[in-house]
Design a protein around this motif. Structure first.
Motif, mmCIF file in Angstrom:
data_model
loop_
_atom_site.group_PDB
_atom_site.id
_atom_site.type_symbol
_atom_site.label_atom_id
_atom_site.label_comp_id
_atom_site.label_asym_id
_atom_site.label_seq_id
_atom_site.Cartn_x
_atom_site.Cartn_y
_atom_site.Cartn_z
ATOM 1 N N ILE A 1 -17.184 16.055 21.176
ATOM 2 C CA ILE A 1 -18.529 16.068 21.764
ATOM 3 C C ILE A 1 -19.427 17.017 20.986
ATOM 4 N N ASN A 2 -18.896 18.188 20.667
ATOM 5 C CA ASN A 2 -19.665 19.169 19.905
ATOM 6 C C ASN A 2 -20.055 18.635 18.529
ATOM 7 N N ALA A 3 -19.173 17.798 17.922
ATOM 8 C CA ALA A 3 -19.438 17.236 16.592
ATOM 9 C C ALA A 3 -20.223 15.924 16.656
ATOM 10 N N ARG A 4 -20.468 15.407 17.867
ATOM 11 C CA ARG A 4 -21.188 14.145 18.082
ATOM 12 C C ARG A 4 -20.440 12.930 17.531
ATOM 13 N N ASN A 5 -19.114 13.001 17.554
ATOM 14 C CA ASN A 5 -18.273 11.850 17.227
ATOM 15 C C ASN A 5 -17.821 11.229 18.548
ATOM 16 N N TYR A 6 -18.707 10.445 19.158
ATOM 17 C CA TYR A 6 -18.498 10.000 20.532
ATOM 18 C C TYR A 6 -17.385 8.968 20.673
ATOM 19 N N ALA A 7 -17.171 8.119 19.658
ATOM 20 C CA ALA A 7 -16.051 7.177 19.723
ATOM 21 C C ALA A 7 -14.727 7.927 19.720
ATOM 22 N N ASP A 8 -14.708 9.082 19.070
ATOM 23 C CA ASP A 8 -13.490 9.899 19.072
ATOM 24 C C ASP A 8 -13.227 10.462 20.459
ATOM 25 N N VAL A 9 -14.281 10.683 21.228
ATOM 26 C CA VAL A 9 -14.119 11.106 22.625
ATOM 27 C C VAL A 9 -13.405 10.013 23.409
ATOM 28 N N LEU B 1 -17.505 0.154 20.766
ATOM 29 C CA LEU B 1 -17.712 1.544 20.368
ATOM 30 C C LEU B 1 -18.949 1.699 19.499
ATOM 31 N N TYR B 2 -19.212 0.716 18.640
ATOM 32 C CA TYR B 2 -20.416 0.784 17.806
ATOM 33 C C TYR B 2 -21.672 0.708 18.679
ATOM 34 N N LEU B 3 -21.662 -0.174 19.669
ATOM 35 C CA LEU B 3 -22.807 -0.256 20.584
ATOM 36 C C LEU B 3 -22.993 1.057 21.338
ATOM 37 N N MET B 4 -21.896 1.672 21.747
ATOM 38 C CA MET B 4 -21.982 2.953 22.440
ATOM 39 C C MET B 4 -22.584 4.017 21.534
ATOM 40 N N ASP B 5 -22.150 4.028 20.255
ATOM 41 C CA ASP B 5 -22.614 5.047 19.309
ATOM 42 C C ASP B 5 -24.067 4.852 18.882
ATOM 43 N N THR B 6 -24.614 3.652 19.094
ATOM 44 C CA THR B 6 -25.991 3.385 18.653
ATOM 45 C C THR B 6 -26.970 3.148 19.794
ATOM 46 N N LYS B 7 -26.455 2.790 20.962
ATOM 47 C CA LYS B 7 -27.340 2.468 22.084
ATOM 48 C C LYS B 7 -27.258 3.470 23.232
ATOM 49 N N VAL B 8 -26.057 3.954 23.507
ATOM 50 C CA VAL B 8 -25.874 4.890 24.626
ATOM 51 C C VAL B 8 -25.969 6.330 24.119
ATOM 52 N N PHE B 9 -25.116 6.677 23.173
ATOM 53 C CA PHE B 9 -25.186 7.973 22.492
ATOM 54 C C PHE B 9 -25.584 7.710 21.050
ATOM 55 N N ILE B 10 -26.220 8.652 20.437
ATOM 56 C CA ILE B 10 -26.654 8.456 19.050
ATOM 57 C C ILE B 10 -25.764 9.307 18.142
ATOM 58 N N PRO C 1 -22.073 6.228 13.118
ATOM 59 C CA PRO C 1 -21.616 5.218 14.090
ATOM 60 C C PRO C 1 -20.520 4.288 13.592
ATOM 61 N N TRP C 2 -20.663 3.761 12.364
ATOM 62 C CA TRP C 2 -19.679 2.785 11.909
ATOM 63 C C TRP C 2 -18.305 3.403 11.701
ATOM 64 N N ILE C 3 -18.244 4.498 10.973
ATOM 65 C CA ILE C 3 -16.939 5.103 10.701
ATOM 66 C C ILE C 3 -16.339 5.695 11.973
ATOM 67 N N ASP C 4 -17.176 6.205 12.847
ATOM 68 C CA ASP C 4 -16.706 6.726 14.126
ATOM 69 C C ASP C 4 -16.114 5.607 14.964
ATOM 70 N N ALA C 5 -16.810 4.467 15.028
ATOM 71 C CA ALA C 5 -16.356 3.329 15.837
ATOM 72 C C ALA C 5 -15.076 2.716 15.284
ATOM 73 N N ILE C 6 -15.020 2.519 13.973
ATOM 74 C CA ILE C 6 -13.832 1.899 13.366
ATOM 75 C C ILE C 6 -12.620 2.806 13.512
ATOM 76 N N SER C 7 -12.803 4.100 13.239
ATOM 77 C CA SER C 7 -11.702 5.041 13.382
ATOM 78 C C SER C 7 -11.195 5.071 14.822
ATOM 79 N N GLY C 8 -12.119 5.092 15.765
ATOM 80 C CA GLY C 8 -11.733 5.118 17.169
ATOM 81 C C GLY C 8 -10.995 3.864 17.599
#
Length: 237
Positions: free
Chosen positions: A90-98, A148-157, A161-168
């Motif tokens: 959360i602190n790093a803003r990698n929300y898919a990792d959350v 996860l990509y939609l979450m990273d771009t629409k819900v949280f910014i 987004p792409w690497i966060d979503a794919i990794s998650g």
């Protein structure tokens, strides 16, 4: 399967037993990994977040080695590390990792803690994916990536987004396969290790985290390779 809390986790002797019987190579990797994690942490200015990150990394790395050795100790270590990782992500803003760390809690940690029979003789229940199950696995991966990509771009910014979503999504798919005891989980863990190295390396370069998790995921990748090559582990041998 009957839900019954594993009361052994409150007994010190259980932890001693859980640390026995690992392959020699994993013991070596454990000692080396803890040294790397602590060393990279103290080489930079110590803050509350860097200390918390170090703690999560040590617990999480030990957890992955426990999984490789089919030890239910991963339930306790995984739960603790996932809770701390959530704060770090959360602190790093990698929300898919959350979301990924939350999935670890429900798919990897709670089954071990609440259903002892699930982890009993886990090595004897390992099996492989058939072609239809591979198709279902890939469909699951694609759907989770999109969500996860939609979450990273629409819900949280998220700035990544792409690497966060794919990794998650790779990690979530791997954790599902682990819960179902498919050996192919390690293909996903290996790819997810590479993606996490990239994710947390970029995160550190952009100033949103330190390098501890970057090096920790390199260690995770080393553990994945042991699962393929160490004849004393059960997933592929």
């Amino acid at each position: 399967m009957k839900i019954q809390p594993n009361t052994d986790v409150f007994k010190p002797a259980w932890y001693v037993h859980q640390m026995r019987g690992w392959s020699f190579k994993t013991y070596i990797l454990l000692m080396f990994g803890i040294g790397v994690i602590v060393g990279t942490t103290i080489s930079a200015p110590i803050t509350l977040m860097t200390f918390v990150t170090m703690l999560a990394a040590v617990l999480g790395f030990t957890c992955t080695l426990a999984i490789t050795n089919a030890k239910p100790l991963n339930g306790v270590l995984g739960l603790l590390s996932a809770l701390i990782y959530i704060v770090v992500a959360i602190n790093a803003r990698n929300y898919a990792d959350v979301v990924l760390q939350t999935s670890y809690i429900f798919l990897l940690d709670l089954p071990v803690l609440l259903m002892p029979a699930w982890s009993k003789d886990a090595e004897s229940h390992i099996h492989g994916l058939t072609a239809p199950k591979w198709l279902l696995t890939m469909a699951f991966f694609i759907v989770v990536t999109g969500l996860l990509y939609l979450m990273d771009t629409k819900v949280f910014i998220s700035p990544r987004p792409w690497i966060d979503a794919i990794s998650g999504s790779i990690g979530i798919t791997g954790s599902l396969l682990c819960t179902l005891r498919f050996r192919e989980q390690y293909y996903f863990w290996t790819i997810q290790g590479v993606m996490s190295i990239i994710l947390w390396g970029i995160t550190a370069m952009q100033g949103d985290a330190n390098l501890t998790l970057f090096f920790t995921y390199i260690l995770y990748l080393s553990n994945d390779l042991l699962a393929f090559t160490d004849k004393h582990t059960h997933w592929f041998h």
